[in-house]
Motif scaffolding. Structure first.
Motif, PDB file in Angstrom:
ATOM      1  N   GLY A 180       0.819  -1.215   0.000  1.00  0.00           N
ATOM      2  CA  GLY A 180       0.000   0.000   0.000  1.00  0.00           C
ATOM      3  C   GLY A 180       0.852   1.264   0.000  1.00  0.00           C
ATOM      4  O   GLY A 180       0.627   2.184  -0.802  1.00  0.00           O
ATOM      5  N   THR A 181       1.859   1.308   0.862  1.00  0.00           N
ATOM      6  CA  THR A 181       2.682   2.527   0.931  1.00  0.00           C
ATOM      7  C   THR A 181       3.544   2.679  -0.328  1.00  0.00           C
ATOM      8  O   THR A 181       3.781   3.794  -0.786  1.00  0.00           O
ATOM      9  N   SER A 182       3.978   1.551  -0.917  1.00  0.00           N
ATOM     10  CA  SER A 182       4.724   1.645  -2.187  1.00  0.00           C
ATOM     11  C   SER A 182       3.815   2.174  -3.292  1.00  0.00           C
ATOM     12  O   SER A 182       4.241   2.985  -4.130  1.00  0.00           O
ATOM     13  N   ALA A 183       2.555   1.727  -3.309  1.00  0.00           N
ATOM     14  CA  ALA A 183       1.606   2.220  -4.319  1.00  0.00           C
ATOM     15  C   ALA A 183       1.404   3.724  -4.155  1.00  0.00           C
ATOM     16  O   ALA A 183       1.408   4.479  -5.142  1.00  0.00           O
ATOM     17  N   LEU A 184       1.260   4.174  -2.900  1.00  0.00           N
ATOM     18  CA  LEU A 184       1.040   5.603  -2.651  1.00  0.00           C
ATOM     19  C   LEU A 184       2.261   6.432  -3.053  1.00  0.00           C
ATOM     20  O   LEU A 184       2.132   7.561  -3.535  1.00  0.00           O
ATOM     21  N   ASP A 185       3.440   5.861  -2.884  1.00  0.00           N
ATOM     22  CA  ASP A 185       4.669   6.535  -3.319  1.00  0.00           C
ATOM     23  C   ASP A 185       4.625   6.799  -4.832  1.00  0.00           C
ATOM     24  O   ASP A 185       4.943   7.899  -5.295  1.00  0.00           O
ATOM     25  N   VAL A 186       4.209   5.786  -5.595  1.00  0.00           N
ATOM     26  CA  VAL A 186       4.152   5.955  -7.065  1.00  0.00           C
ATOM     27  C   VAL A 186       3.034   6.929  -7.443  1.00  0.00           C
ATOM     28  O   VAL A 186       3.227   7.823  -8.284  1.00  0.00           O
ATOM     29  N   ILE A 187       1.876   6.784  -6.791  1.00  0.00           N
ATOM     30  CA  ILE A 187       0.734   7.668  -7.103  1.00  0.00           C
ATOM     31  C   ILE A 187       1.133   9.136  -6.900  1.00  0.00           C
ATOM     32  O   ILE A 187       0.858   9.998  -7.742  1.00  0.00           O
ATOM     33  N   LEU A 206      13.649  -8.096 -15.991  1.00  0.00           N
ATOM     34  CA  LEU A 206      14.642  -7.864 -14.951  1.00  0.00           C
ATOM     35  C   LEU A 206      14.419  -6.500 -14.307  1.00  0.00           C
ATOM     36  O   LEU A 206      13.909  -5.584 -14.953  1.00  0.00           O
ATOM     37  N   GLY A 207      14.830  -6.365 -13.081  1.00  0.00           N
ATOM     38  CA  GLY A 207      14.754  -5.079 -12.399  1.00  0.00           C
ATOM     39  C   GLY A 207      15.180  -5.244 -10.958  1.00  0.00           C
ATOM     40  O   GLY A 207      15.286  -6.366 -10.449  1.00  0.00           O
ATOM     41  N   LEU A 208      15.424  -4.124 -10.292  1.00  0.00           N
ATOM     42  CA  LEU A 208      15.765  -4.182  -8.872  1.00  0.00           C
ATOM     43  C   LEU A 208      14.575  -4.745  -8.088  1.00  0.00           C
ATOM     44  O   LEU A 208      13.428  -4.586  -8.509  1.00  0.00           O
ATOM     45  N   PRO A 209      14.833  -5.426  -6.965  1.00  0.00           N
ATOM     46  CA  PRO A 209      13.717  -5.932  -6.168  1.00  0.00           C
ATOM     47  C   PRO A 209      13.023  -4.821  -5.394  1.00  0.00           C
ATOM     48  O   PRO A 209      13.283  -4.595  -4.221  1.00  0.00           O
ATOM     49  N   ASP A 210      12.153  -4.095  -6.076  1.00  0.00           N
ATOM     50  CA  ASP A 210      11.415  -2.971  -5.496  1.00  0.00           C
ATOM     51  C   ASP A 210      10.020  -3.011  -6.118  1.00  0.00           C
ATOM     52  O   ASP A 210       9.895  -2.902  -7.351  1.00  0.00           O
ATOM     53  N   MET A 211       8.998  -3.192  -5.289  1.00  0.00           N
ATOM     54  CA  MET A 211       7.648  -3.410  -5.812  1.00  0.00           C
ATOM     55  C   MET A 211       7.077  -2.195  -6.537  1.00  0.00           C
ATOM     56  O   MET A 211       6.054  -2.296  -7.220  1.00  0.00           O
ATOM     57  N   ARG A 212       7.724  -1.038  -6.414  1.00  0.00           N
ATOM     58  CA  ARG A 212       7.193   0.147  -7.095  1.00  0.00           C
ATOM     59  C   ARG A 212       7.227  -0.014  -8.615  1.00  0.00           C
ATOM     60  O   ARG A 212       6.424   0.588  -9.321  1.00  0.00           O
ATOM     61  N   THR A 213       8.152  -0.844  -9.136  1.00  0.00           N
ATOM     62  CA  THR A 213       8.177  -1.062 -10.587  1.00  0.00           C
ATOM     63  C   THR A 213       6.892  -1.755 -11.029  1.00  0.00           C
ATOM     64  O   THR A 213       6.210  -1.303 -11.958  1.00  0.00           O
ATOM     65  N   ALA A 214       6.552  -2.857 -10.360  1.00  0.00           N
ATOM     66  CA  ALA A 214       5.324  -3.586 -10.724  1.00  0.00           C
ATOM     67  C   ALA A 214       4.094  -2.698 -10.540  1.00  0.00           C
ATOM     68  O   ALA A 214       3.170  -2.701 -11.364  1.00  0.00           O
ATOM     69  N   LEU A 215       4.091  -1.917  -9.447  1.00  0.00           N
ATOM     70  CA  LEU A 215       2.938  -1.043  -9.188  1.00  0.00           C
ATOM     71  C   LEU A 215       2.816   0.035 -10.267  1.00  0.00           C
ATOM     72  O   LEU A 215       1.704   0.369 -10.693  1.00  0.00           O
TER      73      LEU A 215
END
Ligand code: NDP
Ligand code: MG
Length: 392
Positions: free
Chosen positions: A15-22, A264-273
């Protein structure tokens, strides 16, 4: 048009990663609904930053606490409480067009299903709902014309490797990568006394406690096999798992012509989000690209099914079909919660899941009611086994 995004599980890791991207895209995204389980203070702090129209606390007893905290913060966010309120907002066309489904566990099923039935764009992180009721959810999405963008990094990677229309007819095999978790390379015997603190200390990903324990037992990869089966209509025998300790390759798709594609990408869920929030456009996530020279190498190995029996249990439940995955998921939720509270040993997690699967016969998953009943029975059997000391 600015997308109105409901973030269910807003106070959690996803949730907080999603809000970071938003927050990086005020011109195209707005957090219109924020929902949490019981943490009023964290939810209100997020409301102060993101100014949503609605805030929901799932625990119905906390409505007054939420309402007064929002008033104290001088916010005109409307307070709601209880799961039915969450489901109603998931359906409400004026409240949101996109739902980030990031509640942990089977508790996320109803609101995700409500969003799918309303034809919303659903960014699906809550894998347990798919394990519990995947066929029903995929059917609901199909019937209502809802879009599902998988957020689980492996499934998001596969989604990125597939053709834009999601056609899997040219796919020979899907290979999910697994980090191996904090206990990779350890023998079964050496895991007898591991503590919750050790189990949640994931070497690559920062995640909530439940999925961190699932990663340590490899049940996470088992749940992900079932998730992939539903999302990509892939039979269990064409789903494989490779341990990849660097966690840079997030999965592979092997096509019938001999090509294998990977993301490929760094292990950070913000990419997928970001893939989900911008879909089908690419938008910035705050995550930088890979410096492969710095990382140097990519290693792969077979999972150790002796030390980590959960993967085989999940594969077996998927092959058995019907209510078996629902039983597996519920037993695992009870086991992980008991382990985190110090009531169950780490090695007893697979034992408890096996006990439930052996006690309750898998039935035909004829309806949501049948699946809910299987979920409740599995929780009951698992809880009793812990309380009586039958599994410890
Ligand atoms: P967290 O434990 O960090 O967050 C869970 C969120 O769910 C919190 O907002 C919590 O609210 C809320 N919640 C808990 N119980 C309920 C309930 N009964 N009703 C409503 N809301 C509730 O979990 P994660 O963010 O790590 O994981 C969320 C989901 O995403 C899981 O299904 C997980 O498997 C999946 N996922 C997570 C990944 C990650 O990197 N974290 C990666 C891939 C998938 P409160 O704070 O009030 O308790
Ligand atoms: Mg994953």
């Amino acid at each position: 048009m600015i997308r109105k995004v409901a973030v269910f599980g807003a106070t959690g890791s996803i949730g907080t990663s999603a809000l970071d991207v938003i927050a990086r895209h005020p011109d195209r995204l707005r957090a219109s609904v924020l929902a949490a389980g019981s943490n009023v203070a964290a939810l209100v702090a997020l409301c102060v930053t993101h100014r949503p129209d609605h805030a929901v606390i799932a625990d119905a007893a906390l409505l007054d606490a939420l309402a007064s905290a929002l008033r104290d913060a001088s916010l005109d966010t409307t307070p709601h409480a209880g799961m039915p309120a969450l489901d109603a907002l998931a359906r409400d066309a004026a409240a949101c067009d996109t739902v980030v489904a990031a509640i942990v566990g089977a508790a996320g099923l109803d609101s995700t299903l409500a969003a799918l039935r309303a034809g919303k764009r659903v960014l699906l992180a809550n894998k347990e709902s798919l394990v519990l009721a995947g066929a029903l959810m995929m059917q609901a999405a199909h019937d209502a014309g809802a879009t599902i963008v998988p957020i689980d990094s492996e499934h998001n990677a596969i989604h990125q490797c597939l053709p834009a229309d999601g056609d899997c007819s040219g796919v020979a095999r899907i290979i999910l990568t697994a980090s191996g978790g904090p206990f990779r390379g350890r023998s079964r015997l050496s895991l007898a006394d591991v503590t919750p603190a050790q189990a949640v200390a994931h070497p690559k990903w920062s995640m909530g406690p439940k999925i961190s324990v699932d990663s340590a037992t490899l049940m996470n990869k088992g749940l992900e096999l079932i998730e992939a089966h539903h999302l990509f209509a892939m039979p269990v025998e064409r789903l494989d798992v490779l341990v990849h300790p660097q966690s840079l390759v997030h999965s592979f798709v092997e096509f019938i012509d001999g090509s294998t594609l990977a993301q490929l990408g760094l292990p950070d869920m913000r990419t997928a989000l970001a893939v989900g929030l911008g879909y089908p456009d690419r938008i910035a996530s705050g995550v930088t690209g890979l410096d492969l020279l710095q990382h140097g190498r990519l290693d792969f190995e077979a999972p150790d099914t002796d030390a980590f029996p959960c993967l085989a249990l999940a594969r077996g439940a998927l092959a058995a079909g019907g209510t078996a995955p629902a039983l597996l998921n519920a037993a695992n939720e009870v086991a992980v919660s008991a382990f985190l509270q110090g009531h169950l040993r780490f090695l007893a997690i697979p034992t408890l899941v096996e006990h439930v699967l052996g006690t309750l016969p898998a039935a035909h998953a004829a309806s949501l009611a049948v699946l809910r009943d299987a979920d409740a029975r599995a929780r009951h059997v698992a809880t009793q086994a812990i309380e009586t000391g039958a599994v410890h």
